[in-house]
Every structure is written in C-alpha cells, then in structure tokens.
Design an enzyme around this catalytic site. Structure first.
Site, PDB file in Angstrom:
ATOM      1  CD  GLU A  51      -1.774  -2.390   1.478  1.00  0.00           C
ATOM      2  OE1 GLU A  51      -2.678  -3.239   1.392  1.00  0.00           O
ATOM      3  OE2 GLU A  51      -0.606  -2.657   1.844  1.00  0.00           O
TER       4      GLU A  51
ATOM      5  CG  HIS B 120     -11.090  -7.554   6.760  1.00  0.00           C
ATOM      6  ND1 HIS B 120     -10.387  -8.340   7.649  1.00  0.00           N
ATOM      7  CD2 HIS B 120     -10.494  -7.744   5.552  1.00  0.00           C
ATOM      8  CE1 HIS B 120      -9.414  -8.985   7.005  1.00  0.00           C
ATOM      9  NE2 HIS B 120      -9.460  -8.636   5.736  1.00  0.00           N
TER      10      HIS B 120
ATOM     11  CG  PHE C 113     -11.080  -4.810   3.433  1.00  0.00           C
ATOM     12  CD1 PHE C 113     -12.437  -4.948   3.633  1.00  0.00           C
ATOM     13  CD2 PHE C 113     -10.385  -5.817   2.780  1.00  0.00           C
ATOM     14  CE1 PHE C 113     -13.107  -6.094   3.195  1.00  0.00           C
ATOM     15  CE2 PHE C 113     -11.036  -6.958   2.337  1.00  0.00           C
ATOM     16  CZ  PHE C 113     -12.405  -7.093   2.542  1.00  0.00           C
ATOM     17  CB  ALA C 114     -11.158   1.778   5.049  1.00  0.00           C
TER      18      ALA C 114
ATOM     19  CG  PHE D 129      -5.900  -3.780   4.112  1.00  0.00           C
ATOM     20  CD1 PHE D 129      -6.117  -4.274   5.400  1.00  0.00           C
ATOM     21  CD2 PHE D 129      -6.246  -4.578   3.040  1.00  0.00           C
ATOM     22  CE1 PHE D 129      -6.663  -5.526   5.605  1.00  0.00           C
ATOM     23  CE2 PHE D 129      -6.793  -5.840   3.231  1.00  0.00           C
ATOM     24  CZ  PHE D 129      -7.007  -6.322   4.520  1.00  0.00           C
TER      25      PHE D 129
END
Length: 667
Positions: free
Chosen positions: A406, A473, A429-430, A432
C-alpha cells in the site's frame, strides 16, 4: 582522449570524454563544495539554522545529474546539493530557502532540501526518507505510459534501504519494469549507526538479485566513473525501460548534521577516506595532466566565490517572511473550481456498488489518462467487483493490479500526479491504509502547502461494520484523516451521492479519501442519473425536516437514523447527511440547530476523537444561545470491532441511538 592516468587515490578512465566535459565535471563538483564550506562558516555565525553536509559525496550528485537530461526528474536527498547546482537553480533562491525566505521554494514553510520544483524537475525529500522511492516509481510509470523514453533517478542512503518503502518501491518497479535508477549512497553511517548494524549482506547491490533487478557498484568518489556509468545506463534504460539498483561507495566526512559531530567514527577510517576526496583528487588530476592550468583554476574558483557572495547578498537583503493567516490557509489546498454537471436526462435504479463503478468508468472516459491501481482490481474486478470488466474496456496500463504494498502504491500515485496524471488507489479495505499511512498524511497532505505541488489522488476506502468481518476489515477510520490539513474526506450514504461525489473527487486536484461503506454496497438502491454528473463538496443534504431536534450523521449511520425516525413517526427532526467531512458544511448544521434548539450527532466510529466531538464543539461555540439542551454524541464502543455478530451488534452505535435521541427530546 584515451589516456588513463592515476592521480593520488583513484584512476580516471577518460576515454571518449573531451576536455570541455572534464572541466564541466570539475566545475560541477567544485561549486557545491565551495557553497558548503561557506555554509559551515555561516552556521557557526548563527546565520543559518542547520546543515546536512555532503562533503566527500559531491561526485555522486553531480555525476548522476549531468548524465540525465534536463527534462528528466531527479529525487535527491539532503546531501545532494550538487543536484540543485548542476540543474542551475539560482543560488539566491537556494540561500533564501535555507534561511526561510519567501524567495525560496517553500515560502518559509520547510527547510533545507525539503522542497521540489517543476521548473528544474527536482522533487525533494521528506524526513521519512523512504516515500520518495515510490514517488519515483510513479513518475517513471507516467513516462512509460506516455512513451516519453525518460529515466527517473531517485536517491537514498544505506540507512534508508532498511525501510519497508525501499523494498516496496523496488518490488513495484521490477514487477512493472519501470525506468528508475535507484541511487543508494552508501556512506558508511546512518547518523551514528554503521552499516554492519544496518544490514547483513556484503553489498546493498546484492539485493538486486532478489528483486530480479540489474545492479551495479560504483566508486562514488570518482566523478568520471559515476558520470560515465550512469550515462551509459541512462541511455540503455531510455531504450529498454527497466529499473536498476546502483550502490555508490562513498563516505560521509562530516556528521549526520553538524551538531552530531563524528566522534563515533574511528580516526583511521576518516583518514583513509580523506585521501579519496573527490574534489581534490580530480583537481590534481586535471592540473597534473595539463587539462587545467593553475590560473584557470583560480579564475574558476573566483567566479564561484563571486556567484556565492552575490546570491548571499540578495538572500540576506530580503526581508523575513511576514506571517499572513489568509496566505497560509489558502495554500493548504490547490484551488479547485467546481464545475457542476447535471446528467439528469435518464435515471437508473442501481445499487451503491454500481454507482461507484459507474463513477469510475465514466471518469475514465472523461479523463483518458486516469489510472486506477489496487490489489486484484484488473481481471478479478476487485474484492467487491467494482472494476469488473474494466480491463477489457481500458486496458492493463490504466487498470493496474498491484503487489501487496500500500505504501509504494500511494507514493506511486503521488508520482503520477507530479507527472500530470490523475489516479485512483483502491484500498482493498480501509483498514489496510495503515500500511500506507505515512505517504497519505505526510506526502499527499502536505505537498501543496510545502511547495505548491498538487496531489491529484483519490484513495477509495471500503469501510464499516455490520458485516461480521472483524477487527481488520470493519473499521470506519475517517477521523484519522479529517484532522490532517491538506486532505479532503468524503463519506456518502446513498448511491446518488456516491456517484456524483466520486466524479468530483476525481476532478479535484487535491488528495481525497473517499469512504464507501461496504455494508451499503448491495443493500441500498436509488434512482441515479445514468450519465456522468457531479456534486459539490462541502454541501450537506437535509433529507428530513422537522422542528424538535437536529440529527447529524453520515455513511451507514444515516440509514440507522432514518430507520429510527420511521419507527417513531411522532419525532419531528431535521436529519442532515453530511456527505463530506472535509470540507464540512457547518452553515447547514448551524441553521438547523438554531431552528430546533437541540442536536445529536450519530457516528459509526468509536466516540473519543471522532468527528462527532468536533461537530459538538462547533455547535457549542457557534450556537450556544440557541441550545435548549446539551449536544449529544452517539458512537460505537471504545473497543476494536469484534467478529461475532452478537458482539458486533453490541459494539455498533445503531442500537443505542433511539434511546439517547428520546432522552434528548425529553430534556
């Protein structure tokens, strides 16, 4: 010339280099050395505040820069003064930058070499070191997408190679075969930590094998070797795009910065490297071999001294920066002129997930170089199938599967923006985003304020609970970003808003965190314009009107509030869907609260530090005389989000809202 001559501590292989180029190389390394010597005097006099010395390393910065074309980007570090002088930045602007003057590149907002300039195709570092490596990937990707046959050079030190960003950036560059020269200045110490405590391999260049990447070791004190090898490799990379890892062996002759000193360095090591001084060796070589006369050398030095003194006179004569709140606030974001597009001729009844997909697809048609990057987004279509079919329509250049990294991908998006390309990054997913947190809050958020560089990036954030996905998650982590100046935060609750706001986010040249509650993806439908349209940021939606109370919410919590009102038809309430959290539509909030006299803020996030707290404080500060009761906040429990459905139900604020709302109405 074909002559090969030994001069003091090194050999100079000057085949195919004419005298003019050799003198140019000499002037190139001499100027930063003389500037540094002057800066050290000014530092002792208290006329500059800090200095990171590159004495002994000049050949690397100068040799690399001279080997590149002027239109090719370089991302230097704070010991690479030679990059800036070789690109011929006026010295008074450099001196102004170091003194915090307006003539510098950051208007006094940042110091030393923490700046970039599009005019000279230089992108300066941030103190976290690693992010610029991924940014170089993005710039190189833009070059590849535009078929520009350009190379990007990025610098780091041996200490920086210990950061995860180094691994991620090299991995991405190798997988995507990006034209990047990763230039590692191995100068022996990361502050006081020697290389033996920094990594456990003989050479940093050895790591190239693990990345499937060509690598080379270069004598970083030999200006001729640096220039010739980098020139050769740069020409090759322009013709055959690929990343190359370069390890320059050199030594830091002064402290990490002047205050730290060099007492931790063994004396014999300092003496051994002093003999290899890149400037003195090359100067002696040129003079001994009749390539430079003493009188010519004296003239060159006199001209540089004159240039330095003239630049200092201009910088010292300039008045200090005058603080101006308006100027400071106006430079946090790139100016954005919103253009409303209606697209209201035809409507389709679609789900939230379809609205997001339509917005991206139609934006990619509007912006023919828009790139979307993320894990599994190409053939697979993404974890939520939002980009299904995009590869067939737009191709793999623009719909890019990424490795699981990321940080490097956010950084690459920043690099694309520097090179003039918009991008969307999908966090699977936010949650991460934590793996890419640093470049979001320190690079994207601060670049425009620091040196006027927009970060034209949208980060999509599938978020939220109610789907039994557990602690990693299900977070709704918008509060991490609403408090970071320079970021915009959007959090729609309905398909119509999701589509219109996402197209605006993509048009906006500023970094936007776009939260998409995954619990709404396939549970909410709405009539949405079929064609491309936009909605403005900073404008809340009043979706219910009443007289007794103001309910303020966003995301899935809006639907919880609607459900409560539908189950309690006697409650007369204004229900405000904020839609965007930064910018925040405070006027709609104030107008409603002044009418109803009571306010309650409902958020899915846990309570402490959430945006409900700031909204409550704003209401207390601006609407106190209109209030008939304390402002109430309803939020989820102060725990991570649990997995088991019954625990998650207890955690979420949904089931507590009705009770608190009725208590407020009875106050």
């Amino acid at each position: 010339m074909t002559k090969e001559i030994t001069s003091i501590a090194m050999e100079y292989h000057i085949e195919n280099l004419d005298k003019d180029l050799l003198i140019q190389l000499y002037k190139g390394i001499l100027k930063p050395r003389m500037i540094e010597e002057k800066m050290l005097i000014l530092l002792r006099q208290g006329k500059i505040s800090k200095w990171f010395s590159g004495i002994g390393q000049e050949a690397i910065a100068v040799g690399v820069t001279m080997a590149l074309n002027k239109e090719e980007y370089i991302l230097p570090m704070h010991r690479n003064l030679g990059v800036f002088t070789t690109r011929e930045i006026p010295l008074h602007r450099l001196f102004g930058q170091w003194q915090g003057k307006a003539s510098g590149f950051t208007k006094g907002r940042d110091r030393s070499f923490h700046f970039g300039t599009q005019d000279y195709k230089i992108v300066g570092m941030i103190s976290h070191l690693g992010p610029q490596l991924g940014v170089a990937d993005g710039i190189a990707l833009a070059s590849k997408l535009k078929n520009k046959n350009e190379v990007t050079a990025v610098f780091t030190g041996e200490g920086g190679t210990s950061e995860g960003d180094f691994h991620e950036a090299l991995n991405v560059a190798s997988v995507w075969q990006l034209p990047v020269l990763f230039c590692v200045e191995n100068n022996g110490y990361g502050l006081s930590t020697p290389t033996k405590e920094q990594y456990n391999c003989e050479n940093i260049a050895d790591r190239g094998l693990g990345y499937g990447m060509e690598s080379h070791i270069i004598d970083g004190n030999n200006i001729v070797e640096v220039y010739k090898k980098v020139d050769e490799l740069a020409q090759s990379v322009r013709e055959n795009p690929r990343p190359i890892l370069l390890e320059f062996k050199t030594f830091r002759m002064r402290g990490h910065e002047e205050a730290s000193g060099v007492k931790y360095v063994p004396k014999e090591l300092m003496e051994a490297w002093a003999v290899k001084d890149p400037v003195l060796n090359f100067e002696t070589f040129l003079i001994e071999n009749d390539l430079l006369s003493n009188s010519e050398n004296t003239t060159i030095k006199a001209e540089i001294i004159t240039e330095i003194n003239k630049g200092l006179d201009i910088a010292f004569a300039e008045e200090p920066v005058i603080p101006d709140e308006t100027n400071e606030l106006n430079d946090v974001y790139q100016e954005f002129e919103y253009e409303g597009v209606d697209g209201l001729e035809k409507y389709d009844d679609i789900r939230f997930v379809d609205a997001v997909s339509d917005a991206i697809k139609q934006s990619m048609q509007q912006h023919d170089d828009l790139v979307i990057m993320g894990q599994d987004i190409a053939e697979y279509g993404g974890a939520f199938k939002i980009t299904k079919g995009f590869v067939e329509q737009f191709g793999k250049d623009r719909v890019r599967n990424t490795p699981i990294c990321e940080s490097a991908i956010v950084e690459a998006a920043m690099g694309l923006s520097i090179a003039g390309i918009k991008s969307i990054v999908e966090m699977q997913f936010a949650d991460f985003v934590t793996s890419g947190f640093n470049p979001v809050v320190n690079y994207l958020a601060k670049s425009h304020y620091r040196w006027g560089q927009q970060a034209d990036v949208v980060i999509r954030m599938p978020c939220g609970g109610g789907v039994a996905a557990g602690p990693f998650h299900s977070q709704t982590n918008e509060a991490w970003f609403t408090k970071t100046p320079g970021l915009k935060v959007v959090y729609p609750a309905f398909p119509y808003d999701a589509k219109g706001l996402l197209t605006t986010a993509i048009n906006d040249p500023n970094p936007v965190l776009f939260f998409e509650h995954k619990g709404l993806y396939r549970s909410i439908r709405q009539e949405v314009p079929a064609d491309y349209f936009t909605l403005p940021f900073g404008k809340a939606s009043v979706i219910r009107e009443g007289q007794d109370v103001t309910i303020i919410s966003y995301g899935a919590a809006v639907h919880w509030a609607l459900e409560t009102l539908n189950n309690n038809t006697e409650i007369s309430a204004d229900l405000i869907d904020l839609r965007t959290l930064q910018p925040l539509d405070v006027e709609t909030i104030y107008q409603s609260v002044r009418k109803t006299g009571k306010a309650i803020v409902l958020q899915e996030d846990s309570l402490f530090g959430g945006i409900a707290s700031d909204i409550s404080a704003l209401i207390m500060e601006h609407c106190f005389e209109s209030l008939d009761a304390p402002v109430k906040r309803v939020a989820s429990m102060e725990t991570p989000i649990p997995f088991a459905s019954q625990l998650e139900e207890q955690y979420l604020s949904k089931n507590r809202f009705e009770t608190v709302l009725k208590e407020l109405l009875e106050y």
